[in-house]
Design an enzyme around this catalytic site. Structure first.
Site, PDB file in Angstrom:
ATOM      1  N   GLU A  63      -5.395   5.148   7.919  1.00  0.00           N
ATOM      2  CA  GLU A  63      -5.874   4.633   6.669  1.00  0.00           C
ATOM      3  C   GLU A  63      -7.112   5.627   6.365  1.00  0.00           C
ATOM      4  O   GLU A  63      -8.300   5.274   5.898  1.00  0.00           O
ATOM      5  CB  GLU A  63      -6.446   3.369   6.560  1.00  0.00           C
ATOM      6  CG  GLU A  63      -5.106   2.414   6.869  1.00  0.00           C
ATOM      7  CD  GLU A  63      -3.854   2.494   6.052  1.00  0.00           C
ATOM      8  OE1 GLU A  63      -4.232   3.205   4.723  1.00  0.00           O
ATOM      9  OE2 GLU A  63      -2.922   2.246   6.347  1.00  0.00           O
ATOM     10  N   GLY A  64      -7.212   6.924   6.709  1.00  0.00           N
ATOM     11  CA  GLY A  64      -8.186   7.703   6.669  1.00  0.00           C
ATOM     12  C   GLY A  64      -9.047   7.696   7.779  1.00  0.00           C
ATOM     13  O   GLY A  64      -9.774   6.724   7.920  1.00  0.00           O
TER      14      GLY A  64
END
Length: 611
Positions: free
Chosen positions: A444-445
């Protein structure tokens, strides 16, 4: 086998005493009219959630890790024993719809309550919690930018949990750099599109929980610009629904394989092959990245909750072990009738336990503060309050994702250390917590990307306006309590660190404004340390507030169970042993990029290829 007990007492403290959430929510007609902000109701929901996660999810955690998921030759996936049955109970009890809009069959409970349940689920069984987890993000994206037809067809079933959703971004050659994705969309001329390409690392991308899985997929429409400006968002169901909403024809999307991973074995992380799969545009053409960020921001907050949940369960099990395990002798002896004393008497063990307690309780306060801010952003009638809440969420989301997962992993490792050699073997479950927690810093990054987002976009890009607003909040608290005999010293430390953060921000900003490679290098070089510094300032603010509440309760003789004194002791530990990390971070931020500026060939043997 590890155990988990939901920290209901601490949830009540943060929700009712620190945030005064019921009173704030009662000012919003949406919650007042639905009577969902009633404190007794909120508490009852949390107690029922605790019974569910403790009784249904926690017992499946180790077996899910050991069994993993199995893919058949046709691409179907069987989840670990008990996972599907637990999900059916979850749906039957109405948990998926807890905080969703009643328009689509939701119960309309505050995000504050749902956030607390999410922490419990992540503590009890993070791999299982990931199956319904991304569905909420899909609901948010469809609710905001989906067409009325897509909303009517898909939202009721996603909200109820009858179907689940995924987020399909990453490709074998394109992770963070989504501008180079190769998945293509071709207009079928009938309102649908043919989606072709391969997506990897898709959490819950294929499973046996539900009759249908709804994929939200980034793809490039023929003729669209290159880079992120040419990406669109499409809804691609596993089965194309019939007119009556039942699953119909199998779509052209198949699970090609499952990833073999370090942790979260109970979750099916899929490689999905789209071969002319029929999809429908979500939102506007070439606005896919903007639309997907609705879902991605929800996922980033959810990932932070994974770090928090795993930190909590790791700490709980380390604490139980430290009370029971006898090794070495204290002076004076604690259990003289035994050959040794429980290891909890040893200062270094207490240091590790207190680190877990301090980071976890501050993380819970931050997570619930953000959840209440989301409630305010969505439903407050005062536009200024909504804007303030939205800015708070935007500024602190990178910290929630990165600082909480970094701390969650570190707490899991230190909790494992409390067990000594027993923490390294599977029986006690601690090594699983370490493996499961590691992914939170990556997906998620990555946390490095979160740091760049915080410093580059959320702070520097708007001239520090959001940072200044937060500084105003901290200053107002300091002005009111700086002379307090209990928390005054904490406020002094916090004030110095906050002022230094402003100075560091100016130094980095000035360097970045100089332009050229060196300017960009500085932001990239210091962003991770900057985020961690910022995280400590936020946690310090929350600990000072919690300490003030606790001190007042102790002074009033309202601490029969010792809960508030424990808060005071934990606050002192945080400011004495953890918060001073800001001093070393300040030095590394000031160092900038100079020590990273060297000849790549001489240092690493790297020679770029030239055309």
């Amino acid at each position: 086998m590890p155990q988990y007990k939901a920290p209901l007492r601490d949830f009540r403290f943060v929700i009712n005493e620190l945030l005064d959430a019921p009173a704030q929510l009662a000012q919003m007609p949406f919650y007042k009219d639905n009577e969902t902000a009633d404190p007794d109701l909120m508490n009852q929901v949390l107690e029922e959630a605790a019974r569910f996660v403790e009784g249904e999810l926690a017992p499946l955690n180790q077996t899910g890790d050991q069994q993993g998921c199995q893919r058949s030759d046709n691409g179907d996936v069987k989840t670990p024993d008990g996972f599907k049955a637990a999900y059916q109970k979850y749906v039957q009890a109405g948990w998926p719809a807890l905080d969703s809009d009643p328009q689509w069959g939701g119960q309309g409970m505050p995000h504050t309550v749902a956030n607390a349940m999410l922490e419990m689920m992540n503590s009890a069984n993070v791999a299982w919690a990931m199956y319904p987890g991304l569905t909420h993000g899909a609901v948010s994206a469809l609710s905001e930018v989906g067409s009325p037809e897509l909303q009517q067809m898909y939202l009721p079933k996603l909200v109820s949990g009858e179907w689940t959703g995924t987020m399909c971004l990453t490709e074998p050659h394109a992770g963070t750099d989504l501008g180079i994705i190769r998945t293509r969309a071709q207009d079928n001329g009938d309102g649908s599109y043919a989606i072709t390409g391969t997506k990897i690392f898709i959490s819950a991308g294929e499973h046996d929980f539900t009759d249908n899985i709804i994929h939200l997929v980034l793809a490039r429409l023929e003729g669209s610009p290159e880079g992120t400006k040419g990406i669109s968002l499409f809804l691609v169901p596993k089965f194309i629904p019939n007119a009556d909403g039942t699953p119909g024809e199998r779509n052209g999307v198949v699970c090609g394989s499952l990833e073999h991973k370090m942790g979260i074995h109970g979750n099916a992380t899929a490689v999905l092959n789209f071969d002319g799969a029929k999809g429908w545009l979500v939102g506007e053409i070439n606005r896919g990245m903007n639309h997907m960020f609705i879902m991605m921001n929800a996922a980033r907050l959810g990932t932070g909750m994974q770090g928090l949940g795993l930190g909590e369960v790791s700490y709980q099990n380390a604490l139980a072990y430290a009370k029971d395990r006898i090794q070495m002798r204290a002076e004076p002896r604690v259990t003289p009738e035994q050959p040794a004393d429980p290891i909890i008497v040893h200062p270094d063990v207490r240091r590790m336990l207190m680190t877990g307690k301090a980071y976890t309780e501050a993380g819970r306060a931050l997570a619930l503060w953000l959840a209440l801010s989301l409630d305010t952003e969505a439903h407050h009638t005062d536009e200024a309050k909504r804007k303030e809440a939205a800015d708070t969420v935007a500024l602190l989301t990178p910290i929630a994702k990165a600082f909480m997962t970094d701390n969650g992993f570190n707490v899991a490792v230190q909790s494992q250390q409390v067990f000594g050699g027993h923490g390294y073997i599977q029986e006690w479950g601690m090594e699983q917590f370490v493996r499961d927690a590691r992914i939170g810093q990556i997906y998620e990054g990555t946390n490095g990307i979160q740091a760049l987002d915080l410093l580059g976009r959320k702070v520097l890009m708007d001239g520090g306006k959001k940072l200044q607003a937060l500084a105003g909040t901290l200053q107002a608290f300091a002005d009111e309590h700086e002379d307090d005999e209990v928390v005054g010293e904490y406020i002094t430390q916090l004030g110095k660190a906050a002022n230094q953060l402003a100075t560091l921000t100016m130094l980095v900003g000035q360097k970045a404004m100089e332009g050229g490679p060196k300017g960009g290098d500085v932001v990239n070089a210091v962003a991770v340390d900057y985020l961690r510094y910022f995280g400590h300032v936020v946690y310090g603010y929350l600990w000072a507030r919690m300490a003030k509440i606790a001190a007042d309760k102790v002074a009033a003789g309202q601490d029969q169970d010792g809960f508030y004194q424990a808060k005071l002791d934990t606050a002192r530990f945080y400011f004495d042993r953890l918060f001073p990390e800001t001093k070393s971070l300040s030095q590394t931020i000031k160092a900038g990029s100079d020590s990273l500026d060297f000849d790549l060939k001489g240092m690493f043997g790297f020679e770029p290829e030239h055309a």
